[in-house]
Design an enzyme around this catalytic site. Structure first.
Site, PDB file in Angstrom:
ATOM      1  CB  CYS A  98       1.027   6.180  -0.690  1.00 43.13           C
ATOM      2  SG  CYS A  98       2.158   6.651  -2.020  1.00 43.13           S
ATOM      3  CG  ASP A  99      -3.961   7.186  -1.127  1.00 44.17           C
ATOM      4  OD1 ASP A  99      -2.914   7.635  -1.608  1.00 44.17           O
ATOM      5  OD2 ASP A  99      -5.036   7.231  -1.710  1.00 44.17           O
ATOM      6  CE  LYS A 100      -7.091   4.761   1.907  1.00 40.18           C
ATOM      7  NZ  LYS A 100      -6.396   4.977   0.657  1.00 40.18           N
ATOM      8  CB  CYS A 129      -0.395  10.271  -7.662  1.00 41.51           C
ATOM      9  SG  CYS A 129       0.008   8.547  -8.018  1.00 41.51           S
ATOM     10  CB  SER A 134      -9.741   7.930  -6.035  1.00 40.68           C
ATOM     11  OG  SER A 134      -8.494   8.550  -6.133  1.00 40.68           O
ATOM     12  CD  GLU A 170      -8.913   5.693  -3.156  1.00 42.89           C
ATOM     13  OE1 GLU A 170      -9.054   6.222  -2.052  1.00 42.89           O
ATOM     14  OE2 GLU A 170      -7.862   5.781  -3.790  1.00 42.89           O
ATOM     15  CG  ASP A 178      -5.071   3.577  -2.223  1.00 45.53           C
ATOM     16  OD1 ASP A 178      -4.559   2.645  -1.586  1.00 45.53           O
ATOM     17  OD2 ASP A 178      -5.874   4.383  -1.715  1.00 45.53           O
TER      18      ASP A 178
END
Length: 559
Positions: A121-123, A193, A470, A444, A80
């Site tokens: 990570c995110d998704k 992160c 985010s 985002e 992202d």
């Protein structure tokens, strides 16, 4: 014991299938064992995934030690941070559905007996969990772990500070040398992160919901304990296969509420709302936005990790991690300790002996940051189906705010105005046509929120959008406005200068315009042309449901 993989390897009629396994070097002995998929998001484009080859090998070692045959399967994954601020971000949330569908495809096509999911990570995390629950097979999540915090100006920092430094540079608060100092120091190595952003939120919530081993959310990526955890994940899935414990036996209505409680206590990303709704949908559990506020009223906020505060996931780990948070919640009966987890033990058994080791990073439940949780849902004439804010990252003076609307029909227009100094104290920036359909992809937007923070406007300016913010965003950043503008939502009828009233404690958001005036504006309203007219995103825009339902794909009867 009877195995699902017998469908591809047992009997004379499966001799052709076996010959293809032999073509890859598998032995007869390996085919006599359970076949365990190890779905790895390793790639060379995502810092959270760059080291997943090593985590994957450790998982495979654990599977072998416990008597299984591991089979690595690759998964896509979007970074992202790299996708932020341009067309690439339109693909991020949409990739969650591709990940879920591709994991389902590989496991079902090859009839694997169980699966260890290796995201970070995110998704990627929710996408893989959605697939596991959809297939309802033995499954364990083993994430890659958080990045260590970086250093800048003598302080611990993470990616959000990097984005804020751009805003500070644009407004003349720092020079190019300081910007480069931040650029080279903010992200010191592999891992997701370092703040309580979306990736780490979901990795922690996998632990809280029971689909991951204790430590999954907080053990640093570079720690040897992460490799040990991966080996134990491989062993754990074999025990689930032997006992036929499947994903839906672990992820259900009660465990989802446990995850919600931890979400509120930790102060997780607002994107956790989208992902918990989507996971619940796959599990066949009814979950709506009102439940989030009901949980927020009961569960206090115990952690202020970046971007809400100065601490990072490594500090949460050192303070006792998710087990310490769960132990505090269990004291007040705010989670159910009797629920089964992938360890084969209950939540209460997993956290026995856990305690807070540092009250600066996890506050005791008797002395929380706030009596209410980290997430708040708002409703009003702008958001009849709701919208979301990370309440724990909002300055006290912005919990209630009224100001004139500054209206933009895309993130790009808004960020140009912010960088050009056109946004002033008291404004409410409205960014629309960035929802799941209108974006498409509900990108985002860390650039506008961090630019305002870097310009020191985060305590005087609010933002609202039908897109997303985010997990690294802070301030009165209110996203997921539903219905979105592209689907006829009233956010599409707001005009420049309209006064918007935001009351986060009161769970309301309204534009000071009467229903009659809104109806009149609607008569003259013209829907803009779709921004993307070809490729995967154009199909996504036609199939995706509302953010209030997790931005999942519509069921066949609704298409």
């Amino acid at each position: 014991m009877s195995l699902r993989s017998d469908n591809v390897k047992k009997g004379a009629e499966r001799a052709p299938n076996r010959s293809l396994f032999y073509a890859m070097g598998y032995t007869k002995e390996e085919l006599e064992r359970p076949l365990i998929g190890v779905i790895s998001a390793h790639s060379e484009i995502v810092p959270g995934h760059i080291h997943l080859d090593k985590i994957t090998e450790a998982v495979k070692a654990g599977v072998r030690m416990a008597g299984g045959t591991p089979i690595m399967i690759p998964s896509i994954g979007v970074c992202d941070g790299i996708a932020m601020g341009h067309i690439g971000m339109k693909y991020s949330l949409a990739s969650r559905e591709l990940i879920a569908d591709s994991a389902e495809t590989m496991v079902m096509a090859h009839q694997l007996d169980g699966v260890v999911l290796v995201p970070n990570c995110d998704k990627i995390v929710p996408g893989m969990v959605m697939a596991a629950v959809r297939m309802d097979i033995p499954a364990v999540v083993c994430s890659g772990g958080p990045m260590l915090a970086g250093k800048y100006d003598g302080e611990e920092v993470s990616l959000s500070k990097m984005f804020e430094a751009v805003g500070a540079y644009k407004s003349g608060l720092i020079d190019e040398c300081k910007l480069e100092e931040c650029e080279t120091g903010a992200c010191p190595g592999c891992g997701s992160c370092a703040g309580m952003y979306t990736a780490n939120s979901m990795n922690c919530l996998c632990e809280a919901i029971g689909i991951a081993l204790p430590g999954n959310g907080t053990v640093p990526a570079v720690s040897s304990k992460r490799v040990m955890l991966a080996k134990h994940a491989g062993m754990a899935v074999m025990e689930l296969v032997r006992k036929n414990i499947t994903a839906r036996q672990i992820i259900n209505e009660k465990s989802i509420k446990n995850a919600l409680a931890c979400d509120m206590a930790l102060g997780c990303s607002s994107n956790s709302v989208l992902h918990l709704l989507a996971i619940s949908n796959e599990a066949g559990v009814e979950l709506d936005l009102k439940t989030f506020n009901e949980m927020s009223e009961k569960v206090p906020n115990l952690c202020h990790l970046a971007p809400a505060g100065p601490t990072h996931i490594q500090d949460l780990d050192a303070a006792g991690g998710i087990p310490a948070v769960q132990a505090e919640l269990l004291k007040e009966g705010l989670i159910d300790g009797s629920l089964l987890t992938v360890t084969g033990k209950t939540v209460a058994e997993n956290i026995e002996g856990a305690y807070i080791k540092d009250e600066k990073n996890i506050r005791p439940i008797s002395n929380p940051y706030s009596k209410t949780g980290g997430i708040q849902i708002l409703w009003g004439n702008i958001a009849k189906d709701g919208c979301v804010v990370k309440r724990s990252a909002v300055a006290p003076e912005m919990l209630k705010h009224s100001g004139p609307a500054r209206v933009f029909d895309s993130e790009d227009e808004a960020i140009s105005a912010i960088y050009d100094g056109k946004i002033k104290d008291g404004d409410v920036v409205v960014i629309r046509y960035e929802g799941p359909v209108g974006g498409p992809g509900m990108r985002e937007m860390l650039n506008p929120t961090s630019a305002l923070a870097g310009m020191r406007l985060d305590k005087t300016v609010a933002l609202i959008t039908d897109g997303r913010f985010s997990g690294a965003s802070r301030g009165a950043s209110i996203g997921h406005v539903c219905p979105e503008a592209a689907c006829g939502g009233n956010i599409g009828l707001i005009e420049e200068g309209d006064i918007i009233d935001i009351d986060i404690p009161g769970a309301s958001i309204n534009v000071r315009v009467s229903d009659e005036v809104l109806d009149e504006r609607r008569k003259n309203y013209k829907q803009p042309e779709p921004k993307i007219k070809s490729g995967w995103l154009s199909r996504y825009a036609k199939l995706v449901d509302s953010a209030a339902k997790g931005a999942v794909m519509k069921s066949a009867d609704k298409i």
